[in-house]
Design a protein around this motif. Structure first.
Motif, PDB file in Angstrom:
ATOM      1  N   GLY A 205     -14.511 -10.850   6.356  1.00 55.82           N
ATOM      2  CA  GLY A 205     -14.699  -9.809   6.941  1.00 55.82           C
ATOM      3  C   GLY A 205     -13.243  -9.737   7.057  1.00 55.82           C
ATOM      4  N   MET A 206     -12.133  -8.286   6.645  1.00 58.22           N
ATOM      5  CA  MET A 206     -10.724  -8.855   6.699  1.00 58.22           C
ATOM      6  C   MET A 206      -9.983  -8.254   8.092  1.00 58.22           C
ATOM      7  N   ASN A 207      -9.842  -9.328   8.455  1.00 60.67           N
ATOM      8  CA  ASN A 207      -9.187  -9.708   9.871  1.00 60.67           C
ATOM      9  C   ASN A 207      -7.717  -8.652   9.524  1.00 60.67           C
ATOM     10  N   ILE A 208      -7.555  -7.924  10.094  1.00 59.55           N
ATOM     11  CA  ILE A 208      -5.817  -7.341  10.113  1.00 59.55           C
ATOM     12  C   ILE A 208      -4.710  -7.558  11.187  1.00 59.55           C
ATOM     13  N   THR A 209      -5.749  -7.949  12.289  1.00 59.42           N
ATOM     14  CA  THR A 209      -4.491  -7.871  13.782  1.00 59.42           C
ATOM     15  C   THR A 209      -4.950  -9.384  14.256  1.00 59.42           C
ATOM     16  N   HIS A 210      -4.615  -9.092  15.586  1.00 60.93           N
ATOM     17  CA  HIS A 210      -4.978  -9.877  17.036  1.00 60.93           C
ATOM     18  C   HIS A 210      -4.405  -8.868  18.043  1.00 60.93           C
ATOM     19  N   ALA A 211      -5.135  -8.330  18.594  1.00 61.10           N
ATOM     20  CA  ALA A 211      -5.023  -7.962  19.876  1.00 61.10           C
ATOM     21  C   ALA A 211      -5.043  -8.255  21.169  1.00 61.10           C
ATOM     22  N   GLU A 212      -4.135  -9.467  21.261  1.00 63.02           N
ATOM     23  CA  GLU A 212      -4.133 -10.646  22.656  1.00 63.02           C
ATOM     24  C   GLU A 212      -2.363  -9.577  22.546  1.00 63.02           C
ATOM     25  N   PRO A 213      -2.189  -9.653  24.325  1.00 57.12           N
ATOM     26  CA  PRO A 213      -1.233  -9.264  24.158  1.00 57.12           C
ATOM     27  C   PRO A 213       0.312  -9.358  23.874  1.00 57.12           C
ATOM     28  N   PHE A 214       0.845  -8.944  23.099  1.00 54.18           N
ATOM     29  CA  PHE A 214       2.331  -9.017  22.563  1.00 54.18           C
ATOM     30  C   PHE A 214       3.236 -10.093  22.410  1.00 54.18           C
ATOM     31  N   ASP A 215       3.413 -10.389  24.191  1.00 52.20           N
ATOM     32  CA  ASP A 215       3.918 -12.468  24.542  1.00 52.20           C
ATOM     33  C   ASP A 215       3.573 -13.068  23.759  1.00 52.20           C
ATOM     34  N   ASP A 216       1.815 -13.317  24.324  1.00 58.03           N
ATOM     35  CA  ASP A 216       0.975 -14.368  23.576  1.00 58.03           C
ATOM     36  C   ASP A 216       1.717 -14.310  22.225  1.00 58.03           C
ATOM     37  N   PHE A 217       1.440 -13.175  21.413  1.00 57.48           N
ATOM     38  CA  PHE A 217       1.102 -12.630  20.026  1.00 57.48           C
ATOM     39  C   PHE A 217       2.279 -13.451  19.501  1.00 57.48           C
ATOM     40  N   VAL A 218       3.526 -13.288  20.237  1.00 61.55           N
ATOM     41  CA  VAL A 218       4.341 -14.080  19.235  1.00 61.55           C
ATOM     42  C   VAL A 218       4.947 -15.042  19.032  1.00 61.55           C
ATOM     43  N   THR A 219       4.033 -15.495  19.787  1.00 59.57           N
ATOM     44  CA  THR A 219       4.173 -18.110  20.036  1.00 59.57           C
ATOM     45  C   THR A 219       3.534 -18.265  19.051  1.00 59.57           C
ATOM     46  N   ARG A 220       2.627 -16.925  18.790  1.00 64.51           N
ATOM     47  CA  ARG A 220       1.350 -17.566  17.317  1.00 64.51           C
ATOM     48  C   ARG A 220       2.910 -18.361  16.351  1.00 64.51           C
ATOM     49  N   TYR A 221       3.994 -17.281  16.177  1.00 66.74           N
ATOM     50  CA  TYR A 221       4.492 -17.988  14.700  1.00 66.74           C
ATOM     51  C   TYR A 221       5.940 -18.879  15.418  1.00 66.74           C
ATOM     52  N   GLY A 222       5.381 -19.876  16.517  1.00 63.27           N
ATOM     53  CA  GLY A 222       5.990 -21.398  16.539  1.00 63.27           C
ATOM     54  C   GLY A 222       7.726 -20.824  16.519  1.00 63.27           C
ATOM     55  N   ALA A 223       8.481 -21.655  16.511  1.00 61.63           N
ATOM     56  CA  ALA A 223       9.909 -22.238  16.860  1.00 61.63           C
ATOM     57  C   ALA A 223      10.568 -20.667  15.695  1.00 61.63           C
ATOM     58  N   ALA A 224       9.723 -20.020  14.322  1.00 59.10           N
ATOM     59  CA  ALA A 224       9.797 -18.372  13.610  1.00 59.10           C
ATOM     60  C   ALA A 224      10.340 -17.557  14.554  1.00 59.10           C
ATOM     61  N   GLY A 225       9.305 -17.518  15.893  1.00 56.77           N
ATOM     62  CA  GLY A 225       8.873 -16.146  16.258  1.00 56.77           C
ATOM     63  C   GLY A 225      10.447 -15.147  17.185  1.00 56.77           C
ATOM     64  N   ALA A 226      11.365 -16.358  17.341  1.00 60.32           N
ATOM     65  CA  ALA A 226      12.614 -15.858  18.041  1.00 60.32           C
ATOM     66  C   ALA A 226      13.278 -14.670  16.676  1.00 60.32           C
ATOM     67  N   ALA A 227      12.850 -15.386  15.455  1.00 63.37           N
ATOM     68  CA  ALA A 227      13.161 -14.754  14.650  1.00 63.37           C
ATOM     69  C   ALA A 227      13.110 -13.580  14.138  1.00 63.37           C
ATOM     70  N   LEU A 228      11.235 -13.282  14.090  1.00 69.79           N
ATOM     71  CA  LEU A 228      10.478 -12.396  13.641  1.00 69.79           C
ATOM     72  C   LEU A 228      10.506 -11.625  14.623  1.00 69.79           C
TER      73      LEU A 228
END
Length: 417
Positions: free
Chosen positions: A53-76
């Motif tokens: 099943g081709m999972n292309i992205t996630h529909a959660e709120p953007f502020d929550d989405f960014v936290t999934r990248y951990g310490a790299a979230g600020a840079a990304l």
């Protein structure tokens, strides 16, 4: 800023999502784009990821989405703000593929398949003038020209700028083997070691348990673990017992912290809640009920529905005295200790962490190699499954393409992404 001819030539090395998005951005920005890949065709890992099943992205709120990248979230963050979940969906729709949001918040193409999306994308790239060169394995540089090994021997290519999108080091048979690390290290690029991400872990199962339960899923369980900051984390979901350990979505979601804990302490202790929807009091009451002549295993199956692999785990992870003591057994059902010994090898992992450190970059360009830009999993970030990996790769490819265009003096704005 560099000044070049009216139609600069840019080499993109790597035909995964980051490389393809960089190529799209560059072609639409007016560059001549040649894309090189070591494999016979592009997008191989992309296609593999779409098998379930081709999972292309996630529909959660953007502020929550960014936290999934951990310490790299600020840079990304700037890249994800420019090309985040909604922009990914818009881009997919622009390729003629509809999407829907699943119950978990994950976003899929309507047909759940990766191949139609990739075909439509490649058609757009070819129409925009991107030239594809397959079975071209990048070997570094020779006299400042790009050096490639092909079935017909070595050859060199000169380009006005280069985008490297060579992936990490997971699933090497699909093209990303991490060999680029040595080539960049020779250029003085600051790198973090590549390590497995979204990976399984080894457990020292008994032969009896492994033979009976390998391959069985643990559904509706929760894991309590400790994150890199010493905070307790609880996640609910499912995973699979393997012959030598554990793997699956719930394990992958915690793998970064578990990997770091193992690196620091030599192992990681997690606790399983086998009945996460039950209160501790309810579990204790049911375990303590009179069982008559029934065995404790039969009692647990009758009163709590614990059987199969869950029952086997209780026998595996606590001593016989605890299993026979209703009070201690009830506590174990809600917090069963399980020690993870090591991550599985990186080639088995869904993705990898490590790579080019953000400190080595000016935007997407290597400080140690002006005119060379990097994108995707080559950069030192990681994310769980759920569309986060693909979104960041696409965003990074777009950012790299725009940075190249700016460096070439062409404005850096893509018309189609």
């Amino acid at each position: 800023m560099q000044s070049h001819s009216q139609t600069p030539r840019v080499a993109v090395i790597g035909g995964g999502p980051a490389g393809l998005m960089a190529a799209q951005t560059l072609a639409e920005g007016g560059a001549r784009v040649d894309l090189y890949d070591a494999m016979p065709s592009v997008g191989r890992k992309f296609l593999l990821a779409g098998r379930g099943g081709m999972n292309i992205t996630h529909a959660e709120p953007f502020d929550d989405f960014v936290t999934r990248y951990g310490a790299a979230g600020a840079a990304l963050l700037p890249q994800l703000q420019a090309f985040g979940p909604q922009q990914v969906r818009d881009w997919v729709h622009g390729l003629g593929v509809d999407t829907f949001v699943g119950t978990s918040g994950r976003v899929f193409p309507t047909d759940m398949k990766a191949a139609p999306l990739l075909r439509a994308w490649l058609h757009r790239l070819r129409e925009s003038g991107v030239q594809f060169h397959m079975r071209q394995r990048w070997q570094g540089w020779r006299d400042d020209a790009l050096l490639f090994a092909t079935p017909d021997g070595e050859h060199t290519v000169r380009a006005d700028a280069t985008v490297l999108a060579l992936g990490g080091a997971s699933w090497a048979r699909l093209g990303s083997d991490g060999a680029w690390q040595a080539l960049l290290a020779q250029r003085g690029v600051e790198l973090a070691p590549l390590v497995p991400a979204n990976c399984g872990f080894d457990v020292d199962w008994s032969a009896h348990f492994a033979s009976r339960h390998a391959g069985e899923p643990l559904t509706t369980v929760a894991i309590v673990s400790t994150d890199a900051h010493g905070r307790q984390v609880r996640k609910q979901g499912q995973f699979v017992v393997t012959g030598g350990g554990v793997e699956g979505s719930l394990i992958y979601a915690l793998s970064a912290a578990l990997r770091e804990q193992i690196a620091a302490d030599g192992s990681a202790l997690i606790h399983l809640d086998l009945l996460p929807d039950w209160t501790a009091e309810r579990v204790a009451d049911e375990v303590a009920r009179p069982r008559g002549a029934r065995s404790m295993s039969s009692h647990l199956q009758s009163r709590l529905g614990i059987k199969g692999v869950k029952s086997g785990l209780l026998r595996e992870c606590i001593v016989a005295e605890e299993f026979a003591d209703p009070e201690r057994l009830a506590r174990a059902i809600k917090a069963l200790p399980l020690r993870l010994l090591r991550p599985r090898p990186i080639d088995e992992a869904i993705s990898s962490a490590g790579g080019v450190r953000f400190a080595a970059l000016e935007g997407a360009m290597l400080k140690a190699a002006p005119g060379v830009f990097v994108a995707g999993e080559m950069v030192d970030w990681e994310a769980p499954t759920g569309g986060y990996l693909l979104t960041a790769c696409l965003a990074g490819g777009l950012a790299a393409g725009q940075d190249v265009l700016r460096w070439l003096g062409r404005g850096g704005e893509s018309q189609g992404a």
